[in-house]
Design an enzyme around this catalytic site. Structure first.
Site, PDB file in Angstrom:
ATOM      1  N   GLU A 145     -48.051  45.978  30.911  1.00 57.54           N
ATOM      2  CA  GLU A 145     -47.211  44.820  30.566  1.00 57.54           C
ATOM      3  C   GLU A 145     -46.678  44.876  29.137  1.00 57.54           C
ATOM      4  OE1 GLU A 145     -49.522  41.327  31.575  1.00 57.54           O
ATOM      5  OE2 GLU A 145     -48.965  41.534  33.674  1.00 57.54           O
ATOM      6  N   GLU A 298     -49.383  43.881  40.693  1.00 63.14           N
ATOM      7  CA  GLU A 298     -50.478  42.922  40.531  1.00 63.14           C
ATOM      8  C   GLU A 298     -50.085  41.577  41.105  1.00 63.14           C
ATOM      9  OE1 GLU A 298     -51.870  42.135  36.581  1.00 63.14           O
ATOM     10  OE2 GLU A 298     -51.810  44.227  35.990  1.00 63.14           O
TER      11      GLU A 298
HETATM   12  C1  GLA Z   1     -51.805  40.606  33.839  1.00 59.97           C
HETATM   13  C2  GLA Z   1     -52.533  41.829  33.366  1.00 59.97           C
HETATM   14  C3  GLA Z   1     -53.887  41.982  33.938  1.00 59.97           C
HETATM   15  C4  GLA Z   1     -54.576  40.646  34.020  1.00 59.97           C
HETATM   16  C5  GLA Z   1     -53.761  39.708  34.826  1.00 59.97           C
HETATM   17  C6  GLA Z   1     -54.465  38.398  34.991  1.00 59.97           C
HETATM   18  O1  GLA Z   1     -50.899  40.799  34.818  1.00 59.97           O
HETATM   19  O2  GLA Z   1     -51.821  43.015  33.544  1.00 59.97           O
HETATM   20  O3  GLA Z   1     -54.602  42.844  33.102  1.00 59.97           O
HETATM   21  O4  GLA Z   1     -54.769  40.141  32.750  1.00 59.97           O
HETATM   22  O5  GLA Z   1     -52.541  39.505  34.171  1.00 59.97           O
HETATM   23  O6  GLA Z   1     -53.648  37.336  35.262  1.00 59.97           O
END
Ligand code: GLA
Length: 646
Positions: A145, A298
């Site tokens: 991210e 995710e």
């Molecule tokens: C993000 C991160 C993960 C985790 C999720 C939790 O997408 O990439 O590592 O922290 O959020 O919501």
């Protein structure tokens, strides 16, 4: 037939080898075929500078491989270890207020710090050399991210270099930023800084350029790792997981051209039906970025964030959410994370294996979904049908994400979501498009609050309108040019002529405002003058009484207020029908997504309501294996059909 990916972030460094053994058995039971490993494992891989511990990762990759599970191997560069911070305090990020942050959470690095860049590239290279030809390796997941911001001196230096490249000389920068306002004229490059905390309102053009710069700088950091990994493991796709939020200084359109596969993380911020609408929104956007091909990297197996509370997804919802992504083109469904952590900041973030363990309703649903997903693989190659496009542009978001606007309620994301929500409610398939793209394939284009419009984008939209497609432009579009300076002569500057109107004034509203067709707007209104267009609806009462609120000039519509939902939906319905696009006619909360490949049409029907619905759709039910000429979908249920359209 390519498989659809199923799995999620796997963090074995948090668990003992006994748990790994159980993980393998449970992953097999669930049908997991892809595990994202190593996202935050830098301190486990390199506990001291230059001393590596690879045994655990060797074992984990071999274990996964032995169990038929492929690996999405991450570079751990989103969280440098504590030793790194102490060795390179200048690589710790500094806030706009000048506070240097310390490790203890994650993302504590400055992307412009040479020590960070070197270390990040170093660990990526080390991983590439060691695992680049591991048989389990399916994909590289660079970083996590991208989105960190810093205002330190390294950043100031890089920002100046970026600005020099963009503007050539200071005179051009002074013009673009209109630094004559408040005596900000720069006479030497050293005087230019990132938008650090200042006395009062910052310069909006400077702030915008800073976000553009950060997007480019983060992208350079991504490219460095990508190129090394590409060299060390040719042919293995390389991606990074996109996240969106107002804080993210990443222009996903530009980044999408640099990754081998677009991947997004998606966490709706509401637990009601809005979560379904947001799921559709994120998935449609990702499909646009990925030009049809993308992956949900995710999502939460259970928890939905809802105004300070985390709500467990009710039975069936994880399945429907996953299907909503897959229906919209995701080549699978992955989660954060495999096993819910027992400690650490995200100890209450849901996992595919919850704290309660495998003997739980939630894990049962994970197993059931793992059984059904492979049956949908044939739809992966089919194109998602959409005759409508919404324009999306991060720069418009950035340009309206600051002070000094006519209303503090201006919210680009909310405006785009609102437009998308109407189409979702109507059951009309929707794409997103970049404002400069060729829009001629669409029957309808919606331009919600596209505040910043470059000359090139203005031309593209004008060309589309000339081509005869239905166009709906909403308030606050076309206001500023690429430097975030106002286009003069009346709003919406870039689109005035094609809309046949001239807006003389903005009139933000404290509450609601009525229209003469019974519709209600809120928050915003405008003094609109007709310049060729006709009024579709007029304001009723107040200073604007009798003046146009919604206008139409041939195929170009303009909406000058923030219409409340039922009325907004009727307007969008009118516009799409004018283009010959038919709403699905399904009950509210029942969505259908169609995809086409050759003479096969796939229909994904998701019933988010508490009532059973009977639908006149026929075909082969891909999961249950039966053919029918109509279907009933249980409350909270779903069906995926394949029908021949010859
Ligand atoms: C993000 C991160 C993960 C985790 C999720 C939790 O997408 O990439 O590592 O922290 O959020 O919501």
């Amino acid at each position: 037939m390519p498989e659809l990916y199923y799995g999620g972030d796997y963090n074995p460094e948090q668990w003992s080898p006994e748990v790994w053994a159980e993980d393998m058995a449970l992953m097999r039971r669930a049908g997991v075929n892809l595990a994202t490993v190593g996202v935050f494992s830098w301190s486990s891989l390199e506990p001291e500078p230059g001393r590596y511990e690879f045994d655990w990762l060797d074992q984990v990759l071999d274990l996964l491989h032995g169990n038929g599970i492929r690996v999405n191997l991450a570079t751990p560069t989103a969280s440098p270890p504590p030793w790194f911070s102490l060795a390179h305090p200048d690589a710790l990020p500094v806030t706009a207020d000048g506070v240097r942050l310390l490790h203890g959470s994650r993302d504590t690095y400055c992307v412009c710090a040479p020590a960070y860049r070197e270390a990040a590239l170093g660990i990526a290279r080390t991983l590439g050399e060691r695992y680049g030809d591991h048989p389990a390796l399916a994909m590289w997941h660079v970083h996590n991210e991208y989105g960190s911001t810093c205002y330190c001196d390294h950043v100031a230096g890089s920002f100046r270099t970026w600005l020099q490249r963009k503007y050539g000389d200071l005179a051009a920068l002074n013009t673009a930023w209109l630094t004559a306002f408040w005596s900000q004229g720069y006479s030497a490059w050293e005087q230019v800084f990132p938008p650090r905390r200042t006395q009062y309102l910052p310069n909006p053009s400077q702030t915008l350029d800073f976000r553009r710069f950060l997007s480019d700088e983060l992208l350079d950091a991504f490219r460095e790792q990508r190129d090394v990994l590409r060299e060390l493991s040719p042919g293995i796709p390389i991606t990074t997981n996109f996240v969106f939020g107002g804080w993210v200084p990443v222009d996903h359109w530009r980044w999408s051209d640099e990754v081998d596969l677009v991947a997004i993380d998606h966490y709706p911020d509401s637990a009601g039906i809005e979560a379904e609408q947001q799921t559709a929104f994120g998935a449609d956007l990702a499909r646009a970025w990925g030009k049809g091909r993308w992956l949900l990297m995710e999502q939460a197996a259970s928890g939905l964030h809802d105004h300070g509370r985390v709500q467990a997804k009710e039975p069936g919802r994880m399945t429907r959410n996953s299907l909503s992504h897959v229906a919209r083109g995701s080549s699978g469904a992955l989660f954060f994370q495999w096993r819910a952590s027992r400690g650490g900041a995200e100890r209450f973030h849901s996992g595919m294996v919850p704290h309660a363990g495998a003997d739980s309703r939630a894990f049962e649903e994970i197993v059931e979904f793992g059984e059904l997903l492979p049956k949908l693989a044939e739809a992966d190659a089919a194109k998602v049908d959409a005759e409508v496009a919404i324009l999306w542009d991060a720069e418009s978001w950035w340009a309206t994400d600051g002070p000094g606007l006519p209303s503090s309620e201006i919210d680009y994301l909310a405006a785009v979501r609102a437009a998308h929500r109407q189409l979702w409610n109507l059951g009309v398939g929707t794409d997103f498009a970049h404002p400069t793209s060729d829009l001629s394939a669409y029957k309808v284009v919606i331009v919600p609050s596209l505040y910043l419009v470059s000359d090139e984008a203005a031309e593209a939209v004008n060309r589309y309108a000339e081509g005869g497609g239905q166009l709906l432009v909403t308030s606050l579009s076309g206001i500023a040019d690429a430097n975030a300076q106002i286009r003069l002569g009346g709003y919406p500057g870039a689109f005035r002529e094609l809309l046949g109107i001239r807006v003389e004034e903005f009139l933000p509203v404290g509450g609601t405002i009525e229209l003469n067709n019974g519709a209600v707007g809120e928050g915003w209104s405008e003094r609109v003058r007709l310049d060729g267009a006709e009024a579709v609806a007029r304001y009723q009462g107040g200073t604007l009484d009798g003046l146009p609120a919604i206008t139409r000039y041939r195929n170009a519509w303009y909406l000058s207020t923030w219409l409340r939902d039922p009325a907004y939906e009727s307007l969008v319905e009118q516009v799409v029908r004018a283009a010959g696009v038919e709403p699905s006619g399904l009950p509210r909360g029942v969505e259908v997504i169609t995809r086409t490949a050759g003479d096969s049409q796939y229909r994904f029907v998701l019933n988010h309501t508490t009532d059973e619905v009977s639908l006149p759709y026929g075909g082969l039910d891909l999961v249950r294996g039966e053919t029918a000429d109509k279907v009933s979908v249980a409350p909270g249920g779903w069906v995926v059909l394949r029908e021949s359209v010859r």
